[in-house]
Design a protein around this motif. Structure first.
Motif, short mmCIF file in Angstrom:
data_model
loop_
_atom_site.label_atom_id
_atom_site.label_comp_id
_atom_site.label_asym_id
_atom_site.label_seq_id
_atom_site.Cartn_x
_atom_site.Cartn_y
_atom_site.Cartn_z
N GLY A 258 0.77 -1.23 0.00
CA GLY A 258 0.00 0.00 0.00
C GLY A 258 0.81 1.28 0.00
N THR A 259 2.14 1.18 -0.08
CA THR A 259 2.97 2.39 -0.01
C THR A 259 3.66 2.72 -1.33
N ASP A 260 3.21 2.12 -2.42
CA ASP A 260 3.86 2.33 -3.72
C ASP A 260 3.85 3.80 -4.13
N ALA A 261 2.77 4.51 -3.83
CA ALA A 261 2.71 5.92 -4.22
C ALA A 261 3.81 6.72 -3.54
N TYR A 262 4.14 6.39 -2.31
CA TYR A 262 5.24 7.08 -1.63
C TYR A 262 6.58 6.82 -2.34
N LEU A 263 6.83 5.57 -2.67
CA LEU A 263 8.07 5.24 -3.37
C LEU A 263 8.15 6.00 -4.70
N LEU A 264 7.09 5.97 -5.46
CA LEU A 264 7.09 6.63 -6.76
C LEU A 264 7.26 8.14 -6.62
N PHE A 265 6.62 8.72 -5.61
CA PHE A 265 6.80 10.16 -5.38
C PHE A 265 8.24 10.47 -4.97
N GLY A 266 8.85 9.57 -4.20
CA GLY A 266 10.26 9.76 -3.85
C GLY A 266 11.14 9.77 -5.08
N MET A 267 10.80 8.93 -6.05
CA MET A 267 11.56 8.92 -7.31
C MET A 267 11.32 10.20 -8.11
N VAL A 268 10.06 10.67 -8.14
CA VAL A 268 9.77 11.93 -8.83
C VAL A 268 10.53 13.08 -8.16
N HIS A 269 10.54 13.09 -6.84
CA HIS A 269 11.30 14.10 -6.08
C HIS A 269 12.76 14.10 -6.51
N THR A 270 13.34 12.92 -6.64
CA THR A 270 14.75 12.80 -7.02
C THR A 270 14.99 13.34 -8.42
N LEU A 271 14.10 13.03 -9.36
CA LEU A 271 14.28 13.51 -10.72
C LEU A 271 14.30 15.04 -10.76
N PHE A 272 13.42 15.67 -10.01
CA PHE A 272 13.42 17.13 -9.97
C PHE A 272 14.65 17.66 -9.25
N HIS B 167 7.33 17.38 -1.08
CA HIS B 167 6.93 16.90 0.24
C HIS B 167 7.28 15.43 0.47
N PHE B 168 7.93 14.79 -0.53
CA PHE B 168 8.22 13.36 -0.42
C PHE B 168 9.71 13.08 -0.68
N PRO B 169 10.58 13.64 0.14
CA PRO B 169 12.01 13.35 -0.02
C PRO B 169 12.28 11.88 0.28
N PRO B 170 13.30 11.30 -0.34
CA PRO B 170 13.58 9.87 -0.16
C PRO B 170 13.72 9.45 1.30
N VAL C 164 11.71 0.94 2.06
CA VAL C 164 12.73 0.95 1.00
C VAL C 164 13.74 2.03 1.36
N ALA C 165 15.00 1.64 1.48
CA ALA C 165 16.04 2.58 1.90
C ALA C 165 16.11 3.78 0.98
N ALA C 166 16.43 4.95 1.54
CA ALA C 166 16.48 6.19 0.78
C ALA C 166 17.44 6.09 -0.40
N GLU C 167 18.60 5.44 -0.16
CA GLU C 167 19.57 5.33 -1.26
C GLU C 167 19.05 4.45 -2.39
N VAL C 168 18.18 3.51 -2.07
CA VAL C 168 17.57 2.67 -3.11
C VAL C 168 16.56 3.49 -3.91
N VAL C 169 15.76 4.30 -3.23
CA VAL C 169 14.80 5.16 -3.91
C VAL C 169 15.52 6.06 -4.92
N VAL C 170 16.61 6.66 -4.47
CA VAL C 170 17.37 7.56 -5.34
C VAL C 170 17.98 6.79 -6.50
N ARG C 171 18.55 5.63 -6.21
CA ARG C 171 19.18 4.85 -7.28
C ARG C 171 18.17 4.39 -8.32
N LEU C 172 17.00 3.97 -7.89
CA LEU C 172 15.97 3.56 -8.84
C LEU C 172 15.61 4.70 -9.79
N ALA C 173 15.51 5.91 -9.26
CA ALA C 173 15.20 7.07 -10.10
C ALA C 173 16.33 7.36 -11.08
#
Length: 722
Positions: free
Chosen positions: A216-230, A253-256, A265-274
């Protein structure tokens, strides 16, 4: 003497070609993959291999049932006429459409006229228990709810997959026969496959990388990736877009680091996926039922395509692309809107012409003007497939009248006053109107009936007769629909038949039945059709090519599909930006100790395939998967009692390291303890939807929430304070 028949398998979304051997009596003696099918190339799964057993199931109904007794067809239709006649207010009639309608010509061609003839807004379907978040997100972003981009599997270099398990499901909203082979080919050509899932599924085991995530937390992960891209200036959209600034504001509002605490999901993984997504030569993000059937399903589906847009991968080879189905006719239409009307009791918005199935019981149980008192179900078993199924079971028992078009006496249809069984699959023509709109390669195939109807009505004929009864009108429904479509086509600029005489065109149509003539019309008007000026496709050409016709790889076509008021891709639809507030409010919320998710089985597809012995067994059993550490911590062994806010079940445990701690998994569609189906009754299992909550929905789409359901688990014999 035997005969060879070539058919498209109608049992899941993969549309595989089959080669069947039939005996003189029509008995299926063998089923093989059709090696000459240009799309499936001989691939077959256990469901397809069992098509004959399913089609000839002795527990299938052969004649109508009226009041539980066998009746003639005329007696049954007379009972329907009398039953509907007792319901004076058509607002008190509801329709429920099950998943198999997407796999039949009858569902594609005759359900809409039936609903129109009833004159009711109480339309419910499996779509709001499955996929409506995707349609809402795409409708708001692209202006059309059926403009669903799919990963260009055969050409992509990088595939990020969330909440999908195509090695078991064969794919969903992504029609791809031999999905496993296509993923293996991706890796062989040097591509990368990353799977995000709370379970190490068979698909995750195949991947280059598997990332566990809290359900149920996929939207958070995806937003973290969007945050990283910006944040890292990696945004490179290849199309004109609207709402980029609003999206950037929402994503801040959704930093990794914050996302990591919520998702696991670890912050460094969120960033790396993006970063990996942005760096890939071509890439696609694909998410399916695990993300749709969650509290923030629409936000997750929106962010999937936001990532495809921001990385420049939307509508380009190797990215996320839009199929061009052979029966598509792009008439003018208004941009997509949500909430044109609302449900009577809870005020939930309409989407795609239907209301959330999560409120069907409310509409039946709550007295007042417009209370649902009669129900028509078509190929559905919502008692096992909809949330809080026990409540629906009780509600159906209180209806004044119910009619079901279904081959089985099952957990839902046992409440019906009249059951109208469709003929065998091999007695029906088959064309995948819906599923080819999500195909990873453009393709068309028609399978004519392999066996005669022997005097009984076709499934389309049953639905057409119901429409006639509901409307009080006689006449040829197919002829009416053909004339209506021809009238629109001849008045549509650029249609290929603009200005021509509809009567002249009607006389040119081929087909032994009304359904075939309608298919011929749609093919001829479609983008490859002989009337479009762009090809020579027709029913005759498909009949001359029984293995199907390859229409080529997906091609960029966003410009011709866009229906937004701005004429641009909408990256920040107001309805979704508003729902981001709800997402933010729960960002720092502590997760429940244990949550429930569903799971797919290769040998099953919802509740109706548990009555064929070869498909029941092996891994296709109803067990509760649980991490061994959780089982030990809770003192569990053998069986356990699972409780939620809505109910409880006792189920056999299956400890496995493939599921992350804090998560348990129960497959969908079981609970056949009182079934009239002999094999299913011996393998009853328990219904996961005795635990799910019909009061919890994904707000923008109304979709039911089946993943991330809070539960408690205790040994059998222990009373819980839950």
């Amino acid at each position: 003497m035997t005969s060879i028949v070539h058919r498209t398998c109608p049992l899941c979304e993969a549309v595989c070609g089959l080669t069947l051997t039939l005996g003189e009596d029509g008995h299926v003696t063998s089923v093989r993959g059709d090696k000459d099918d240009p799309f499936s190339k001989g691939f077959i799964c256990p469901k397809g291999a069992s098509l004959g057993r399913l089609d000839e199931d002795p527990d299938r109904l052969r004649t109508p049932l009226v009041g539980g007794r066998e009746a003639t067809w005329e007696e049954a239709f007379a009972a329907v006429r009398a039953g509907l006649g007792r319901v004076a207010d058509r607002r008190s009639v509801a329709v429920y459409l099950g998943n198999p309608n997407a796999h039949t010509m009858a569902g594609a061609l005759y359900v809409a006229p039936l609903v129109k003839s009833l004159g009711t807004r109480n339309v419910f379907s499996a779509a709001t228990a499955d996929q409506m978040p995707k349609h809402v997100a795409c409708g708001l972003m692209f202006g059309h709810p059926m403009a669903v981009p799919v990963p260009d599997l055969d050409r992509t270099d990088h595939l990020l997959m969330l909440g999908a398990n195509p090695l078991e499901s064969n794919g969903s909203l992504c029609t791809a026969p031999d999905f496993p082979g296509r993923l293996k080919a991706l890796r062989r050509r040097g591509g990368r496959l990353v799977v995000v899932d709370p379970r190490r599924t068979r698909t995750a085991a195949l991947a280059d990388e598997h990332v566990f995530i809290r359900p149920g937390t996929d939207a958070y992960l995806l937003f973290g990736m969007v945050h990283t891209l910006f944040a890292e200036d990696l945004v490179t959209p290849s199309h004109e877009v609207n709402g980029l600034a609003e999206l950037r504001e929402a994503a801040k509002h959704f930093p990794p680091e914050d996302v990591a605490r919520r998702t696991g999901v670890a912050a460094e993984v969120v960033v790396r996926l993006a970063r990996e997504l942005a760096a890939a030569r071509t890439a696609a993000v694909y998410a399916r039922i695990g993300t749709c059937t969650a509290e923030f399903g629409t936000l997750a589906q929106w962010l999937v395509d936001v990532l495809n847009v921001l990385t420049g991968n939307l509508d380009r080879p190797g990215g996320a692309m839009f199929p061009k189905p052979a029966t598509e006719f792009l008439a003018r239409r208004r941009p997509h809107a949500v909430g044109r009307w609302r449900s009577r009791v809870r005020g939930l918005p309409e989407v795609n012409g239907e209301l959330p199935v999560a409120t069907l019981a409310d509409e039946i149980e709550t007295p007042g003007e417009g209370q649902v008192k009669a129900l028509i179900t078509v190929a559905g078993n919502p008692v096992l497939s909809a949330p809080h199924g026990d409540r629906l079971d009780r509600a159906f028992a209180g209806l004044d009248f119910m009619v079901s078009v279904d081959p089985y006496l099952n957990e839902t249809t046992r409440h019906a006053d009249v059951i109208l069984p469709p003929p065998r699959m091999l007695q029906s023509g088959h064309y995948d109107f819906a599923l080819l709109g999500f195909a990873v390669r453009n393709y068309a195939r028609y399978s004519p009936p392999a066996l005669p109807l022997d005097g009984r009505p076709s499934e389309g004929g049953i639905l057409a007769r119901l429409a006639q009864i509901a409307s009080g009108m006689d006449g040829d429904l197919d002829a009416y629909v053909i004339d209506d479509l021809l009238g629109k086509a001849t008045q549509t600029p650029g249609s290929g038949v603009e200005g021509r005489d509809p009567a002249e065109l009607r006389d040119l149509l081929d087909g032994a039945t009304g359904a075939e003539r309608r298919l011929d019309l749609m093919l001829r008007l479609g983008p490859y059709g002989e009337w479009s000026g762009k090809g020579d496709l027709s029913l005759r050409r498909l009949l001359d090519h029984p293995h199907g016709i390859d229409l080529g790889p997906l091609e960029p076509r966003l410009d011709e599909l866009l229906r937004t008021p701005s004429g641009l891709v909408e990256l920040a639809p107001p309805l979704l930006v508003e729902d981001v507030r709800r997402l933010r409010a729960k960002l720092k919320e502590e997760p429940p100790e244990i949550v429930l998710i569903g799971r797919r089985h290769l040998r099953s597809n919802n509740s109706w395939m548990h009555n064929v012995a070869p498909l029941v067994g092996g891994s296709n059993t109803c067990t509760l998967q649980i991490n061994p550490a959780d089982a030990a911590r809770l003192g569990l062994a053998g069986e356990a009692v699972v409780r939620s806010a809505k109910g409880q079940v006792t189920v056999v445990l299956e400890p496995t390291e493939t599921i992350m701690p804090g998560v348990v998994s129960l497959p969908h569609g079981w609970g056949h303890e009182d079934s009239a189906q002999s094999v299913a009754a011996r393998h009853a299992g328990v219904s996961a939807n005795a635990l799910t909550d019909d009061s919890t929905i994904d707000v923008p789409s109304g979709n039911a929430v089946f993943n991330g359901v809070p539960v408690t688990i205790s040994p059998t014999g222990v009373i819980s304070a839950h």
